[in-house]
Design a protein around this motif. Structure first.
Motif, PDB file in Angstrom:
ATOM      1  N   ASP A  48      46.947  49.429  31.650  1.00 62.16           N
ATOM      2  CA  ASP A  48      46.586  48.723  32.875  1.00 62.16           C
ATOM      3  C   ASP A  48      47.801  47.908  33.328  1.00 62.16           C
ATOM      4  O   ASP A  48      48.745  47.720  32.556  1.00 62.16           O
ATOM      5  CB  ASP A  48      45.359  47.841  32.635  1.00 62.16           C
ATOM      6  CG  ASP A  48      45.675  46.629  31.778  1.00 62.16           C
ATOM      7  OD1 ASP A  48      45.485  45.499  32.250  1.00 62.16           O
ATOM      8  OD2 ASP A  48      46.129  46.819  30.633  1.00 62.16           O
ATOM      9  N   SER A  50      48.389  44.809  33.655  1.00 62.92           N
ATOM     10  CA  SER A  50      48.688  43.607  32.866  1.00 62.92           C
ATOM     11  C   SER A  50      49.173  43.936  31.461  1.00 62.92           C
ATOM     12  O   SER A  50      49.718  43.074  30.776  1.00 62.92           O
ATOM     13  CB  SER A  50      47.447  42.715  32.776  1.00 62.92           C
ATOM     14  OG  SER A  50      46.431  43.369  32.037  1.00 62.92           O
ATOM     15  N   TYR A  52      47.239  44.733  28.917  1.00 64.84           N
ATOM     16  CA  TYR A  52      46.254  44.347  27.909  1.00 64.84           C
ATOM     17  C   TYR A  52      45.539  45.543  27.280  1.00 64.84           C
ATOM     18  O   TYR A  52      45.102  45.483  26.148  1.00 64.84           O
ATOM     19  CB  TYR A  52      45.182  43.437  28.517  1.00 64.84           C
ATOM     20  CG  TYR A  52      45.615  41.998  28.731  1.00 64.84           C
ATOM     21  CD1 TYR A  52      46.265  41.285  27.736  1.00 64.84           C
ATOM     22  CD2 TYR A  52      45.326  41.341  29.926  1.00 64.84           C
ATOM     23  CE1 TYR A  52      46.628  39.969  27.935  1.00 64.84           C
ATOM     24  CE2 TYR A  52      45.681  40.026  30.128  1.00 64.84           C
ATOM     25  CZ  TYR A  52      46.338  39.343  29.129  1.00 64.84           C
ATOM     26  OH  TYR A  52      46.695  38.045  29.313  1.00 64.84           O
ATOM     27  N   ALA A  72      43.467  40.158  25.498  1.00 64.25           N
ATOM     28  CA  ALA A  72      42.597  40.528  26.610  1.00 64.25           C
ATOM     29  C   ALA A  72      41.218  39.923  26.435  1.00 64.25           C
ATOM     30  O   ALA A  72      40.624  39.423  27.396  1.00 64.25           O
ATOM     31  CB  ALA A  72      42.492  42.043  26.716  1.00 64.25           C
ATOM     32  N   ASP A  75      41.720  36.202  27.236  1.00 68.10           N
ATOM     33  CA  ASP A  75      42.195  35.816  28.565  1.00 68.10           C
ATOM     34  C   ASP A  75      41.386  36.371  29.733  1.00 68.10           C
ATOM     35  O   ASP A  75      41.457  35.841  30.832  1.00 68.10           O
ATOM     36  CB  ASP A  75      43.651  36.254  28.749  1.00 68.10           C
ATOM     37  CG  ASP A  75      44.599  35.568  27.778  1.00 68.10           C
ATOM     38  OD1 ASP A  75      44.208  34.553  27.170  1.00 68.10           O
ATOM     39  OD2 ASP A  75      45.735  36.071  27.623  1.00 68.10           O
ATOM     40  N   LEU A  76      40.657  37.455  29.529  1.00 68.27           N
ATOM     41  CA  LEU A  76      39.959  38.101  30.639  1.00 68.27           C
ATOM     42  C   LEU A  76      38.455  37.899  30.553  1.00 68.27           C
ATOM     43  O   LEU A  76      37.883  37.857  29.466  1.00 68.27           O
ATOM     44  CB  LEU A  76      40.256  39.604  30.639  1.00 68.27           C
ATOM     45  CG  LEU A  76      41.717  40.033  30.766  1.00 68.27           C
ATOM     46  CD1 LEU A  76      41.825  41.547  30.666  1.00 68.27           C
ATOM     47  CD2 LEU A  76      42.320  39.532  32.067  1.00 68.27           C
ATOM     48  N   SER A  77      37.828  37.819  31.723  1.00 62.10           N
ATOM     49  CA  SER A  77      36.362  37.791  31.765  1.00 62.10           C
ATOM     50  C   SER A  77      35.868  39.218  31.531  1.00 62.10           C
ATOM     51  O   SER A  77      36.647  40.183  31.555  1.00 62.10           O
ATOM     52  CB  SER A  77      35.896  37.286  33.136  1.00 62.10           C
ATOM     53  OG  SER A  77      36.241  38.213  34.138  1.00 62.10           O
ATOM     54  N   PRO A  79      34.078  41.255  33.529  1.00 58.76           N
ATOM     55  CA  PRO A  79      34.398  42.186  34.627  1.00 58.76           C
ATOM     56  C   PRO A  79      35.899  42.521  34.694  1.00 58.76           C
ATOM     57  O   PRO A  79      36.269  43.657  34.994  1.00 58.76           O
ATOM     58  CB  PRO A  79      33.956  41.436  35.889  1.00 58.76           C
ATOM     59  CG  PRO A  79      32.931  40.458  35.415  1.00 58.76           C
ATOM     60  CD  PRO A  79      33.359  40.068  34.036  1.00 58.76           C
ATOM     61  N   GLU A  80      36.747  41.539  34.412  1.00 57.76           N
ATOM     62  CA  GLU A  80      38.192  41.793  34.425  1.00 57.76           C
ATOM     63  C   GLU A  80      38.589  42.754  33.304  1.00 57.76           C
ATOM     64  O   GLU A  80      39.432  43.632  33.505  1.00 57.76           O
ATOM     65  CB  GLU A  80      38.973  40.489  34.290  1.00 57.76           C
ATOM     66  CG  GLU A  80      38.859  39.579  35.483  1.00 57.76           C
ATOM     67  CD  GLU A  80      39.460  38.202  35.239  1.00 57.76           C
ATOM     68  OE1 GLU A  80      39.901  37.580  36.225  1.00 57.76           O
ATOM     69  OE2 GLU A  80      39.484  37.740  34.079  1.00 57.76           O
ATOM     70  N   LEU A  81      37.970  42.593  32.141  1.00 55.44           N
ATOM     71  CA  LEU A  81      38.252  43.491  31.022  1.00 55.44           C
ATOM     72  C   LEU A  81      37.789  44.912  31.355  1.00 55.44           C
ATOM     73  O   LEU A  81      38.493  45.893  31.070  1.00 55.44           O
ATOM     74  CB  LEU A  81      37.576  42.992  29.740  1.00 55.44           C
ATOM     75  CG  LEU A  81      37.819  43.816  28.488  1.00 55.44           C
ATOM     76  CD1 LEU A  81      39.306  43.942  28.191  1.00 55.44           C
ATOM     77  CD2 LEU A  81      37.081  43.208  27.310  1.00 55.44           C
ATOM     78  N   GLU A  83      37.585  46.222  34.341  1.00 53.37           N
ATOM     79  CA  GLU A  83      38.537  46.757  35.326  1.00 53.37           C
ATOM     80  C   GLU A  83      39.850  47.149  34.656  1.00 53.37           C
ATOM     81  O   GLU A  83      40.455  48.163  35.005  1.00 53.37           O
ATOM     82  CB  GLU A  83      38.797  45.727  36.427  1.00 53.37           C
ATOM     83  CG  GLU A  83      39.791  46.174  37.474  1.00 53.37           C
ATOM     84  CD  GLU A  83      39.431  47.468  38.171  1.00 53.37           C
ATOM     85  OE1 GLU A  83      40.374  48.171  38.594  1.00 53.37           O
ATOM     86  OE2 GLU A  83      38.243  47.795  38.295  1.00 53.37           O
ATOM     87  N   ALA A  84      40.294  46.376  33.666  1.00 54.27           N
ATOM     88  CA  ALA A  84      41.527  46.712  32.934  1.00 54.27           C
ATOM     89  C   ALA A  84      41.343  48.024  32.172  1.00 54.27           C
ATOM     90  O   ALA A  84      42.254  48.862  32.146  1.00 54.27           O
ATOM     91  CB  ALA A  84      41.900  45.576  31.986  1.00 54.27           C
TER      92      ALA A  84
END
Length: 125
Positions: A48, A50, A52, A72, A75-77, A79-81, A83-84
Motif C-alpha cells: 500500500d 504507506s 504498512y 499498522a 497507527d491505523l483505524s 477502516p484505514e487498515l 483500505e491499506a
C-alpha cells in the motif's frame, strides 16, 4: 514465454496434417501447458502507499500471502487498515498483470484475428 508460444504455434501449424503430427502436437501442447503452469505460479508482491501492508499474489491473481506491519495495527483505524489491505492487493495484482503481459507479450495475430466460422470451414477446430 513469447518465444515458446511462437514455437508451439509453428509446430502445430507444421504438423497438423502429417502422420507424425498428432503426437508432435500433443508433446508441444504438454510442454506449452507446463510452461504456462510455471508462469502462472510465479508470485509478485505489492504494498500500500504507506508501506504498512504487503500482499503477494500469483501471476494468475490468486492472493497467497499478506503481511500487516505491527505499526499498522497501532497507527491505523480499522477502516484505514482495510483500505491499506485493499490497496496492497490491488498493487500486487497490477504488478502481476504487467509481469504476465511482459512474459507473454501480445497474442500472435493468427490467434486473435481468426474468424471461428473460417476455422470450422477449414476443419482447424
Amino acid at each position: 514465454m513469447r518465444d515458446f508460444i511462437e514455437q508451439y504455434l509453428s509446430t502445430s501449424e507444421r504438423y497438423y496434417r502429417s502422420d507424425a503430427g498428432p503426437e508432435r502436437m500433443r508433446a508441444a501442447a504438454v510442454e506449452f501447458q507446463a510452461g504456462l503452469r510455471e508462469l502462472m505460479s510465479r508470485t509478485v508482491t505489492g504494498t500500500d502507499p504507506s508501506g504498512y501492508v504487503a500482499a503477494t499474489v500469483s501471476l494468475g491473481g490468486k492472493l497467497s500471502r499478506t503481511y500487516i506491519s505491527p505499526h499498522a495495527v497501532r497507527d491505523l483505524s480499522a477502516p484505514e487498515l482495510g483500505e491499506a489491505c485493499r490497496a496492497a492487493v490491488a498493487a500486487a495484482r497490477t504488478t502481476a498483470a504487467e509481469t504476465f503481459q511482459a512474459a507473454v507479450g501480445e497474442f500472435p495475430e493468427r490467434l486473435t484475428d481468426l474468424d471461428p466460422a473460417e476455422l470450422v470451414r477449414r476443419r482447424k477446430v
